[in-house]
Design a protein around this motif. Structure first.
Motif, PDB file in Angstrom:
ATOM      1  N   ILE A  41       0.679  -1.230  -0.119  1.00 21.67           N
ATOM      2  CA  ILE A  41       0.035   0.174   0.004  1.00 21.67           C
ATOM      3  C   ILE A  41       0.778   0.998  -0.155  1.00 21.67           C
ATOM      4  O   ILE A  41       0.570   2.068  -0.601  1.00 21.67           O
ATOM      5  CB  ILE A  41      -0.871   0.094   1.272  1.00 21.67           C
ATOM      6  N   LEU A  42       2.063   1.422   0.832  1.00 19.71           N
ATOM      7  CA  LEU A  42       2.866   2.503   0.908  1.00 19.71           C
ATOM      8  C   LEU A  42       3.984   2.435  -0.060  1.00 19.71           C
ATOM      9  O   LEU A  42       4.856   3.210   0.088  1.00 19.71           O
ATOM     10  CB  LEU A  42       3.296   2.289   2.448  1.00 19.71           C
ATOM     11  N   SER A  43       3.654   1.692  -1.289  1.00 19.13           N
ATOM     12  CA  SER A  43       4.829   1.738  -2.158  1.00 19.13           C
ATOM     13  C   SER A  43       4.071   2.484  -3.414  1.00 19.13           C
ATOM     14  O   SER A  43       3.031   2.671  -3.630  1.00 19.13           O
ATOM     15  CB  SER A  43       5.368   0.325  -2.481  1.00 19.13           C
ATOM     16  N   VAL A  44       4.962   3.057  -4.299  1.00 18.94           N
ATOM     17  CA  VAL A  44       4.356   3.695  -5.598  1.00 18.94           C
ATOM     18  C   VAL A  44       3.838   2.585  -6.514  1.00 18.94           C
ATOM     19  O   VAL A  44       4.428   1.420  -6.666  1.00 18.94           O
ATOM     20  CB  VAL A  44       5.616   4.523  -6.282  1.00 18.94           C
ATOM     21  N   PRO A  45       2.655   2.621  -7.105  1.00 22.06           N
ATOM     22  CA  PRO A  45       1.868   1.732  -7.956  1.00 22.06           C
ATOM     23  C   PRO A  45       2.585   1.807  -9.255  1.00 22.06           C
ATOM     24  O   PRO A  45       2.873   2.822  -9.899  1.00 22.06           O
ATOM     25  CB  PRO A  45       0.546   2.205  -7.822  1.00 22.06           C
ATOM     26  N   SER A  46       3.453   0.648  -9.491  1.00 18.40           N
ATOM     27  CA  SER A  46       4.461   0.593 -10.772  1.00 18.40           C
ATOM     28  C   SER A  46       3.586   0.635 -11.776  1.00 18.40           C
ATOM     29  O   SER A  46       3.783   1.366 -13.036  1.00 18.40           O
ATOM     30  CB  SER A  46       5.165  -0.521 -10.729  1.00 18.40           C
ATOM     31  N   ALA A  47       2.313   0.280 -11.915  1.00 24.00           N
ATOM     32  CA  ALA A  47       1.397   0.217 -13.160  1.00 24.00           C
ATOM     33  C   ALA A  47       1.117   1.560 -13.493  1.00 24.00           C
ATOM     34  O   ALA A  47       1.105   2.105 -14.721  1.00 24.00           O
ATOM     35  CB  ALA A  47       0.308  -0.793 -13.023  1.00 24.00           C
ATOM     36  N   LEU A  48       0.464   2.252 -12.674  1.00 22.50           N
ATOM     37  CA  LEU A  48       0.077   3.922 -12.883  1.00 22.50           C
ATOM     38  C   LEU A  48       1.422   4.517 -13.369  1.00 22.50           C
ATOM     39  O   LEU A  48       1.196   5.500 -14.071  1.00 22.50           O
ATOM     40  CB  LEU A  48      -0.486   3.965 -11.516  1.00 22.50           C
ATOM     41  N   LYS A  49       2.415   4.368 -12.707  1.00 23.58           N
ATOM     42  CA  LYS A  49       3.717   5.019 -12.814  1.00 23.58           C
ATOM     43  C   LYS A  49       4.156   4.805 -14.219  1.00 23.58           C
ATOM     44  O   LYS A  49       4.567   5.942 -15.023  1.00 23.58           O
ATOM     45  CB  LYS A  49       4.804   4.579 -12.091  1.00 23.58           C
ATOM     46  N   SER A  50       4.130   3.712 -14.869  1.00 24.37           N
ATOM     47  CA  SER A  50       4.500   3.400 -16.192  1.00 24.37           C
ATOM     48  C   SER A  50       3.668   3.800 -16.837  1.00 24.37           C
ATOM     49  O   SER A  50       4.076   4.758 -18.248  1.00 24.37           O
ATOM     50  CB  SER A  50       4.619   1.755 -16.270  1.00 24.37           C
ATOM     51  N   SER A  51       2.310   3.628 -16.995  1.00 26.17           N
ATOM     52  CA  SER A  51       1.296   4.173 -17.947  1.00 26.17           C
ATOM     53  C   SER A  51       1.484   5.881 -18.099  1.00 26.17           C
ATOM     54  O   SER A  51       1.307   6.509 -19.129  1.00 26.17           O
ATOM     55  CB  SER A  51      -0.195   3.918 -17.445  1.00 26.17           C
ATOM     56  N   ILE A  52       1.652   6.716 -16.759  1.00 26.56           N
ATOM     57  CA  ILE A  52       1.858   8.061 -16.961  1.00 26.56           C
ATOM     58  C   ILE A  52       3.143   8.472 -17.703  1.00 26.56           C
ATOM     59  O   ILE A  52       2.971   9.389 -18.394  1.00 26.56           O
ATOM     60  CB  ILE A  52       1.616   8.702 -15.576  1.00 26.56           C
ATOM     61  N   GLU A  53       4.064   7.785 -17.130  1.00 19.61           N
ATOM     62  CA  GLU A  53       5.373   8.093 -17.835  1.00 19.61           C
ATOM     63  C   GLU A  53       5.235   7.820 -19.685  1.00 19.61           C
ATOM     64  O   GLU A  53       5.944   8.569 -20.213  1.00 19.61           O
ATOM     65  CB  GLU A  53       6.552   7.034 -17.309  1.00 19.61           C
ATOM     66  N   ASP A  54       4.872   6.678 -19.772  1.00 17.26           N
ATOM     67  CA  ASP A  54       4.546   6.518 -21.239  1.00 17.26           C
ATOM     68  C   ASP A  54       3.678   7.402 -22.014  1.00 17.26           C
ATOM     69  O   ASP A  54       4.195   7.878 -23.049  1.00 17.26           O
ATOM     70  CB  ASP A  54       3.957   5.084 -21.611  1.00 17.26           C
ATOM     71  N   HIS A  55       2.601   8.000 -21.397  1.00 17.40           N
ATOM     72  CA  HIS A  55       1.811   9.053 -21.868  1.00 17.40           C
ATOM     73  C   HIS A  55       2.844  10.330 -21.967  1.00 17.40           C
ATOM     74  O   HIS A  55       2.325  11.186 -22.891  1.00 17.40           O
ATOM     75  CB  HIS A  55       0.673   9.102 -20.905  1.00 17.40           C
ATOM     76  N   VAL A  56       3.372  10.549 -21.017  1.00 21.45           N
ATOM     77  CA  VAL A  56       4.427  11.930 -21.109  1.00 21.45           C
ATOM     78  C   VAL A  56       5.156  11.861 -22.378  1.00 21.45           C
ATOM     79  O   VAL A  56       5.471  12.732 -23.220  1.00 21.45           O
ATOM     80  CB  VAL A  56       4.807  12.183 -19.721  1.00 21.45           C
ATOM     81  N   VAL A  57       5.774  10.656 -22.457  1.00 22.10           N
ATOM     82  CA  VAL A  57       6.886  10.485 -23.398  1.00 22.10           C
ATOM     83  C   VAL A  57       6.164  10.552 -25.006  1.00 22.10           C
ATOM     84  O   VAL A  57       6.942  11.076 -25.834  1.00 22.10           O
ATOM     85  CB  VAL A  57       7.636   9.114 -23.395  1.00 22.10           C
ATOM     86  N   HIS A  58       5.037   9.934 -25.037  1.00 22.02           N
ATOM     87  CA  HIS A  58       4.093  10.214 -26.088  1.00 22.02           C
ATOM     88  C   HIS A  58       3.641  11.628 -26.547  1.00 22.02           C
ATOM     89  O   HIS A  58       3.827  11.735 -27.776  1.00 22.02           O
ATOM     90  CB  HIS A  58       2.876   9.041 -25.985  1.00 22.02           C
ATOM     91  N   LEU A  59       3.540  12.325 -25.673  1.00 22.13           N
ATOM     92  CA  LEU A  59       3.172  13.526 -26.036  1.00 22.13           C
ATOM     93  C   LEU A  59       4.292  14.478 -26.254  1.00 22.13           C
ATOM     94  O   LEU A  59       4.175  15.414 -27.093  1.00 22.13           O
ATOM     95  CB  LEU A  59       2.588  14.579 -24.870  1.00 22.13           C
ATOM     96  N   GLN A  60       5.319  14.094 -26.027  1.00 22.41           N
ATOM     97  CA  GLN A  60       6.735  14.721 -26.187  1.00 22.41           C
ATOM     98  C   GLN A  60       7.430  14.213 -27.444  1.00 22.41           C
ATOM     99  O   GLN A  60       8.550  14.922 -28.033  1.00 22.41           O
ATOM    100  CB  GLN A  60       7.784  14.978 -25.216  1.00 22.41           C
ATOM    101  N   ARG A  61       7.148  13.211 -27.908  1.00 28.09           N
ATOM    102  CA  ARG A  61       7.599  12.273 -29.142  1.00 28.09           C
ATOM    103  C   ARG A  61       7.216  13.172 -30.417  1.00 28.09           C
ATOM    104  O   ARG A  61       6.017  13.573 -30.656  1.00 28.09           O
ATOM    105  CB  ARG A  61       7.185  11.096 -29.258  1.00 28.09           C
ATOM    106  N   VAL A  62       8.293  13.127 -31.541  1.00 29.48           N
ATOM    107  CA  VAL A  62       7.895  13.761 -32.777  1.00 29.48           C
ATOM    108  C   VAL A  62       6.957  12.718 -33.621  1.00 29.48           C
ATOM    109  O   VAL A  62       7.191  11.700 -33.466  1.00 29.48           O
ATOM    110  CB  VAL A  62       9.199  13.914 -33.482  1.00 29.48           C
TER     111      VAL A  62
END
Length: 513
Positions: A376-397
């Protein structure tokens, strides 16, 4: 303990005093001891100026009980030290306590491999690869054969995302995932989105140490050193090789009481008043542990970083204490786990209105939190990965083909489906009342509490949540069925009560035939 004793013995002035026409060498008054020790604690980095004079008197009482000091007649063992003019002295024997030793372990220490060292039989030489230079004409010819004619296209360069943009993306996607896990159509009934700080979410995800504990940028919000030492002492009992604590009887109970008093004086619980409803909503998911764990994972990311760090340290200590068989009992009448949950539940979760039912809600949530604190007190890895992928997607050419109206790499936008007002009210009511209905049913089915306590809790629930109570008990008859009245047996009627009152004997004339 030992450090303070050494400082106190070295810094306490000793001189000649008179008491009842008799002189005593190398002693001191109780008030002088309080003045000296209070100054020493205030200037010590492990305590600081927050130490009060009353706390100093309590420490001197412990000194008297454990023979660090004694009165001028050699008496000690009781905590009857007062801030007055009584005379005390240091005993000739050493008052320092031995340090508990970590039990030796006969297991062989496992040596972890050095990942930088090459394995035996493997070559570190790079395999030469011939580079291929491909111009645009060759690329077009090769891909035309493979996929046919390539339509004309152009590159679309994205604008650079600022830190504020990234934080808002984290907030939006985190709340969206939380709403989906809770199964709600809207978070408006359980959470004021305006109170969610996007910076807190990002700090809780990325500003962590190797153990996953949040690291604070503002060091003034850290826990005091002496509280951290006390928590480490109980969490690692008795294997505290780096800590210096005494071994007098009842020491662990004094440390536990100190920690309880510190967290009990907080003005707001660790889960905050603003997020009370969102954490109560998770109670309805406890029958599905995986869902409840994910919901609590995401909800705890919304907390201020200082609250999240204190929650991580406190719950980890609670879990270790409850499982530690070597720790002496902290109470004579209550089990250690029950005592811990009762002591810290209100400083973790309670509402601003202080409803009596908060204790039941907090106890249930804290127990689940202790059993699953690592996840519970750890960072949810699935949520972190999905948000990071979305941010990279928005910055990609991106590549945009001629004739395409939008971005072909992005999924098509989804729109909300309009519903009627009645449907909205129904969804809002059912979404927030399911956890409360489950709590009411738990009170009804609980056979461990007395009838008197059950009636009291039901009355409190009816006053706080009348709609949920009315749905469970629509009529007085359904409520009366929960407590069937016992038929009172009438006392047996004595036979003598049926007889006529005593009448005097009347002589009658008898006739003989």
């Amino acid at each position: 303990w030992n450090e303070i004793i050494e400082l106190f013995r070295a810094g306490m002035p000793l001189r000649k005093h008179r008491c009842r026409f008799k002189s005593y060498e190398r002693c001191f008054k109780a008030s002088e001891a309080v003045d000296c020790l209070h100054d020493l604690l205030g200037s010590n980095q492990n305590f600081g100026p927050e130490v009060t004079r009353d706390q100093t008197v309590k420490l001197l009482k412990k000194f008297l009980k454990n023979h660090v000091i004694e009165d001028i007649k050699g008496r000690w063992g009781k905590e009857d030290f007062e801030d007055d003019g009584h005379l005390y002295r240091f005993p000739p024997s050493s008052p320092l306590k031995s340090y508990p030793k970590k039990p030796s372990c006969g297991k062989e220490v496992i040596k972890f491999p050095d990942w930088n060292e090459p394995r035996a039989g493997t070559s570190q030489e790079h395999i030469p690869v011939k580079s291929i230079t491909m111009n645009s004409e060759m690329w077009y010819k090769r891909h035309s054969i493979a996929i046919g004619e390539v339509p004309a296209c152009k590159l679309v360069f994205r604008r650079e995302l600022t830190q504020t943009n990234i934080e808002e993306i984290w907030k939006s996607m985190t709340l969206s995932r939380l709403q989906k896990v809770l199964g709600l159509d809207s978070l408006d009934e359980v959470l004021d989105i305006k109170l969610v700080n996007s910076k807190h979410i990002v700090q809780n995800v990325y500003n962590v140490n190797k153990q996953g504990i949040v690291t604070l940028e503002d060091k003034s919000k850290e826990l005091p050193h002496w509280i951290l030492s006390a928590m480490k002492c109980l969490a690692n009992w008795p294997s505290c090789s780096d800590l210096k604590q005494p071994t007098y009887s009842g020491f662990e109970r004094d440390v536990f009481k100190t920690i309880v008093d510190y967290f009990g004086q907080m003005k707001e619980p660790l889960l905050t008043f603003h997020f009370f409803d969102i954490f109560v909503s998770v109670l309805g998911l406890l029958q599905k542990p995986s869902k409840a764990v994910e919901a609590l994972q995401i909800s705890c990311l919304l907390l201020p970083p200082e609250n999240r760090k204190r929650l991580q340290l406190l719950v980890r200590m609670m879990a270790r204490i409850s499982l530690n068989q070597d720790l002496p009992p902290l109470s004579e009448s209550v089990r250690t786990r029950t005592l811990i949950v009762q002591a810290f539940s209100r400083c973790i979760l309670c509402s601003k209105d202080e409803i009596d039912l908060d204790e039941l809600l907090a106890t249930k949530l804290v127990s689940f939190l202790m059993d699953n604190y690592q996840e519970i007190l750890s960072v949810p890895s699935a949520l972190k990965s999905s948000i990071e992928d979305h941010v990279v997607h928005l910055q990609r050419v991106q590549i945009k083909y001629v004739g395409a109206d939008g971005d072909a790499t992005l999924p098509p936008p989804s729109f909300c489906q309009q519903i009627s007002t009645d449907e909205f009210e129904y969804q809002r009511a059912t979404g927030s009342q399911e956890p409360l209905a489950a709590l009411l049913e738990e009170i009804v089915m609980n056979k461990e509490i007395s009838v008197k306590d059950k009636k009291k809790k039901l009355k409190q629930f009816q006053k706080s949540y009348p709609e949920v109570y009315r749905a469970r008990f629509p009529t007085p008859e359904t409520e009366a069925m929960l407590f069937p009245e016992k038929t009172k047996q009438k006392p047996p009627i004595l036979m003598w009560a049926l007889k006529k009152p005593f009448q005097p004997f009347h002589r009658t004339r008898s006739f003989r035939m």
